[in-house]
Design a protein around this motif. Structure first.
Motif, short mmCIF file in Angstrom:
data_model
loop_
_atom_site.label_atom_id
_atom_site.label_comp_id
_atom_site.label_asym_id
_atom_site.label_seq_id
_atom_site.Cartn_x
_atom_site.Cartn_y
_atom_site.Cartn_z
N ARG A 302 0.86 -1.19 0.00
CA ARG A 302 0.00 0.00 0.00
C ARG A 302 0.89 1.24 0.00
N VAL A 303 0.58 2.18 -0.90
CA VAL A 303 1.37 3.40 -1.05
C VAL A 303 0.50 4.58 -0.64
N ARG A 304 0.95 5.36 0.36
CA ARG A 304 0.15 6.44 0.93
C ARG A 304 0.97 7.71 1.10
N GLU A 305 0.27 8.75 1.59
CA GLU A 305 0.87 10.04 1.93
C GLU A 305 1.59 10.61 0.70
N TYR A 306 2.59 11.46 0.95
CA TYR A 306 3.35 12.05 -0.14
C TYR A 306 4.46 11.09 -0.57
N SER A 307 4.08 9.95 -1.09
CA SER A 307 5.05 8.98 -1.60
C SER A 307 5.11 9.16 -3.12
N ILE A 324 -1.17 -4.40 -5.35
CA ILE A 324 -0.69 -3.05 -5.09
C ILE A 324 -1.88 -2.11 -4.97
N HIS A 325 -1.88 -1.29 -3.92
CA HIS A 325 -2.98 -0.34 -3.68
C HIS A 325 -2.42 1.07 -3.61
N ILE A 326 -2.74 1.88 -4.62
CA ILE A 326 -2.39 3.31 -4.59
C ILE A 326 -3.58 4.01 -3.96
N ALA A 327 -3.41 4.47 -2.72
CA ALA A 327 -4.56 4.87 -1.91
C ALA A 327 -4.59 6.35 -1.59
N ASP A 328 -3.82 7.19 -2.31
CA ASP A 328 -3.70 8.57 -1.92
C ASP A 328 -3.39 9.42 -3.14
N SER A 329 -4.09 10.56 -3.29
CA SER A 329 -3.82 11.44 -4.43
C SER A 329 -2.42 12.03 -4.38
N ARG A 330 -1.78 11.99 -3.21
CA ARG A 330 -0.42 12.51 -3.08
C ARG A 330 0.63 11.49 -3.48
N ALA A 331 0.21 10.25 -3.74
CA ALA A 331 1.13 9.20 -4.19
C ALA A 331 1.19 9.25 -5.71
N ILE A 332 2.13 10.04 -6.25
CA ILE A 332 2.16 10.30 -7.68
C ILE A 332 3.53 10.02 -8.26
N TYR A 333 3.54 9.82 -9.58
CA TYR A 333 4.78 9.64 -10.34
C TYR A 333 5.63 8.50 -9.80
N ILE A 353 -8.35 7.02 -5.77
CA ILE A 353 -7.93 8.26 -5.13
C ILE A 353 -8.95 9.35 -5.38
N ASP A 354 -8.88 10.39 -4.60
CA ASP A 354 -9.74 11.55 -4.76
C ASP A 354 -9.13 12.46 -5.83
N GLU A 355 -9.86 12.63 -6.94
CA GLU A 355 -9.33 13.44 -8.03
C GLU A 355 -9.04 14.87 -7.59
N ASP A 356 -9.77 15.35 -6.62
CA ASP A 356 -9.60 16.73 -6.16
C ASP A 356 -8.73 16.81 -4.90
N GLY A 357 -8.07 15.71 -4.55
CA GLY A 357 -7.23 15.69 -3.37
C GLY A 357 -5.95 16.47 -3.55
N PRO A 358 -5.18 16.67 -2.48
CA PRO A 358 -3.94 17.46 -2.54
C PRO A 358 -2.88 16.78 -3.38
N GLU A 365 -0.29 16.49 -12.14
CA GLU A 365 -1.27 15.47 -12.49
C GLU A 365 -0.89 14.18 -11.77
N GLN A 366 -1.88 13.48 -11.26
CA GLN A 366 -1.60 12.21 -10.61
C GLN A 366 -1.35 11.16 -11.69
N GLY A 367 -0.30 10.38 -11.54
CA GLY A 367 -0.02 9.33 -12.50
C GLY A 367 0.80 8.22 -11.90
N THR A 368 0.45 6.98 -12.23
CA THR A 368 1.21 5.80 -11.82
C THR A 368 1.59 5.05 -13.08
N TYR A 369 2.84 4.60 -13.17
CA TYR A 369 3.36 4.06 -14.41
C TYR A 369 3.79 2.60 -14.21
N PHE A 370 3.31 1.73 -15.09
CA PHE A 370 3.72 0.33 -15.08
C PHE A 370 4.39 0.01 -16.41
N HIS A 371 5.66 -0.38 -16.35
CA HIS A 371 6.41 -0.74 -17.55
C HIS A 371 6.67 -2.25 -17.52
#
Length: 475
Positions: A302-307, A324-333, A353-358, A365-371
Motif C-alpha cells: 500500500r502506497v500512501r501520503e506524499y510517496s 498493489i494499492h495506490i490509496a492517496d492522491s499525493r502518491a504520484i509519479y 484516489i480523490d481526483e480533487d485531493g492534494p 497530475e496524478q499518474g502511476t506508471y507500469f512498464h
C-alpha cells in the motif's frame, strides 16, 4: 586451560578439537567479512620477491620463512601446521578492530543459545536490542551485529527511541547474517512489535539495516521504521531485511515512514492486513517481494501520503488477496518496472484516489506508471481504477481500457503516436465530471439522453455532452 588448548591447537586427540559451536562459526564468518583473513594479513609486497620460500609445498603464495603458524592472526590457508581459523574470537581482537561493533549474542547480559526453543534473551526483554544500543551509545556509534540465531521470545514489544542516545546521531546500523538467519522475534496483542524512530523529529542520514528478519504475532505491524507523525526523516539509507506477521487480524508486517533518497530490498509477508505500507517514501528505490492474506482487504503493498517519484523494480507480488494499492492522491509519479503478479485472489492493482485531493506540487497530475508488468496465472482481476491516471506498456495481458494503454501493432507498448485504436468499456454509472473526460455510457443503467442506446459522451465539467450515439443500425 593452557594456551595451546585455548587457541584450538591440535594435540592429536579428540578433546583438543576446536569448538565448532554455531556462535563460534558465526564469528568466523563475521571476521572474514571484516577482512581479517589471509589476504588482509599478507600484503602484496610480502608476496613478491625475496622472503618467500619456493620449496614450501602447496599452491602460491608460499609461506615466508618467518611466517607465524600459530593461527592467532587469521587464516593460514593450510600452511604448515597452522591452527584452525576458529581460534580467533571476538574477545581476542584488538580494541581498534572491535571498538565499533556490538555483538548482541556476546553481551554479558544476554543469555540463551540462539535456538528456537532457547533464544537469546535479555533483561529488557528486547532480544538484546536495547542493551546493544546502550553499549553502542557508550562507544559513540557503530554496528549492532546479530549473528545467526533467534533473538527474543516472540511475546514482547519494544521501541528504540534514538532521541535517548546522545552518542549516536547518524552513526549506527544493524547487521545480521541473513534474512532467514538472524531472526528478531516480537509479539503484541494491542499494537506494533518493534519500532525504531526518533521522537524529537531529528532527521537521520546514512542508516543501514541489513541481513536481519523481524518476525512476530502482532495486532499492529511487526516492524515500524519511523514515527507515526512522520517527524523523523531518514535520508540516504540502505536496507535489506525481511519482516513477517503471523496474525491474520494484524495491521501487517512492515511500515516504512518518511524515507528519502534511500534503497530498500525487502521480503514482507503478512497473514493479514498489509505486507508493507509506505508513508511519505520519496525518490527512493524499492525491490523485493510482498504478500498478504487471502481475505478481502488484505493487500501486499500500500502506497500512501506524499510517496512520489519512487522506482519499484522487479517486485514480486503474489500469494495475496489484493496486490498493489495506490490509496492517496499525493502518491504520484511512481514507476513500477517489471512487476510480477501471480496468485492474486482479488485485484492485482487498485488505484482509488480523490481526483480533487492534494498534490505536490499542487498543479501536478496524478499518474502511476507500469512498464512491462508480467501478469501470470491465477490473477482474478488486473485493475480496479477509481481515480487518477494509470499508464501501462508492455504488459503480458491487456489491461482494462480505463488505464492509459498504448499499442504497437498486435502488442502493447510504443507511444500514443502509434495508436491504431482506442477501446472504451461501457460504464453503468457516470464517473466524476472533469473537463474533457470521455466515457461510454452503456445506455441502460447510465443513459444521459434516455434513448436506451449506448453513447460516447464528453464532460464539460458539469454535464455530459453526447459525441455520438451508438444505436444499432436497422437493415
Amino acid at each position: 586451560m593452557s594456551d595451546d588448548t585455548r587457541h584450538g591447537k591440535s594435540t592429536g586427540h579428540d578433546d583438543g578439537a576446536e569448538d565448532r559451536s554455531p556462535a563460534r562459526s558465526t564469528r568466523r564468518g563475521f571476521l572474514g567479512a571484516m577482512g581479517l583473513g589471509s589476504a588482509a594479513l599478507w600484503p602484496t609486497s610480502r608476496r613478491e620477491g625475496r622472503g618467500w620460500n619456493p620449496n614450501h609445498g602447496g599452491t602460491q603464495p608460499w609461506a615466508p620463512r618467518d611466517h607465524d603458524h600459530s593461527g592467532r592472526n587469521g587464516s593460514t590457508s593450510h600452511l604448515g601446521r597452522a591452527s584452525p581459523v576458529g581460534s580467533i574470537t571476538v574477545d581476542e581482537l584488538t580494541a581498534t578492530q572491535r571498538s565499533n561493533t556490538v555483538v548482541v549474542s556476546a553481551l554479558p547480559s544476554v543469555s540463551g543459545s540462539g535456538t528456537p526453543d532457547d533464544p537469546y534473551v535479555s533483561p529488557s526483554e528486547t532480544g538484546g536490542m536495547r542493551e546493544a544500543f546502550e553499549r553502542l551509545n557508550e562507544i559513540e556509534g557503530g554496528v549492532v551485529y546479530y549473528p545467526s540465531g533467534y533473538y527474543g521470545t516472540g511475546t514482547t514489544a519494544w521501541e528504540i527511541d534514538l532521541a535517548e542516545y546522545d552518542g549516536l546521531r547518524n552513526n549506527w546500523s544493524i547487521h545480521g547474517d541473513g534474512l532467514e538467519s538472524s531472526r528478531i522475534r516480537c509479539g503484541s496483542d494491542d499494537g506494533n512489535g518493534i519500532r525504531i524512530h526518533d521522537s524529537t523529529g531529528t532527521a537521520m542520514f546514512y542508516t543501514e539495516i541489513v541481513g536481519v528478519r523481524f518476525e512476530g504475532d502482532c495486532a499492529g505491524f511487526s516492524f515500524v521504521w519511523g514515527s507515526d507523525d512522520l517527524g523523523d526523516a531518514y535520508n540516504s539509507c540502505w536496507s535489506r531485511f525481511s519482516t513477517s506477521n503471523s496474525n491474520p487480524d494484524g495491521a501487517g508486517a512492515c511500515q516504512l515512514n518518511f524515507a528519502l533518497n534511500s534503497y530498500h530490498y525487502g521480503v514482507h509477508n503478512a497473514a493479514g492486513g498489509v505486507g508493507v505500507e509506505l508513508r511519505r517514501v520519496q525518490f527512493s528505490g524499492i525491490e523485493g517481494s510482498v504478500s498478504s492474506g487471502e481475505n478481502a482487504g488484505d493487500t501486499a503493498l500500500r502506497v500512501r501520503e506524499y510517496s512520489f517519484a519512487n522506482h519499484f523494480r522487479y517486485l514480486d507480488v503474489e500469494a495475496t488477496y489484493d496486490g498493489i494499492h495506490i490509496a492517496d492522491s499525493r502518491a504520484i509519479y511512481n514507476v513500477f518496472q517489471n512487476a510480477y503478479f501471480a496468485n492474486v485472489r482479488g485485484t492485482a492493482v487498485i488505484q482509488d484516489i480523490d481526483e480533487d485531493g492534494p498534490r505536490f506540487p499542487a498543479s501536478a497530475e496524478q499518474g502511476t506508471y507500469f512498464h512491462n508488468p508480467f501478469v501470470a496465472g491465477a490473477v482474478e482481476n488486473i485493475v480496479e481504477h477509481g481515480g487518477g491516471t494509470l499508464y501501462v506498456d508492455g504488459s503480458t495481458r491487456k489491461w482494462p481500457a480505463a488505464t492509459q494503454q498504448t499499442f504497437e501493432g498486435e502488442r502493447y507498448g510504443g507511444s500514443y503516436r502509434d495508436a491504431s485504436y482506442f477501446e472504451f468499456e461501457p460504464r453503468s454509472a457516470a464517473p466524476e465530471h472533469r473537463l474533457g473526460r470521455v466515457a461510454l455510457a452503456d445506455g441502460r443503467s447510465w443513459d444521459p439522453d434516455s434513448d436506451g442506446h449506448p453513447e460516447l459522451v464528453i464532460s464539460n465539467g458539469t454535464e455530459w455532452i453526447e459525441l455520438t450515439d451508438l444505436s444499432p443500425t436497422t437493415p
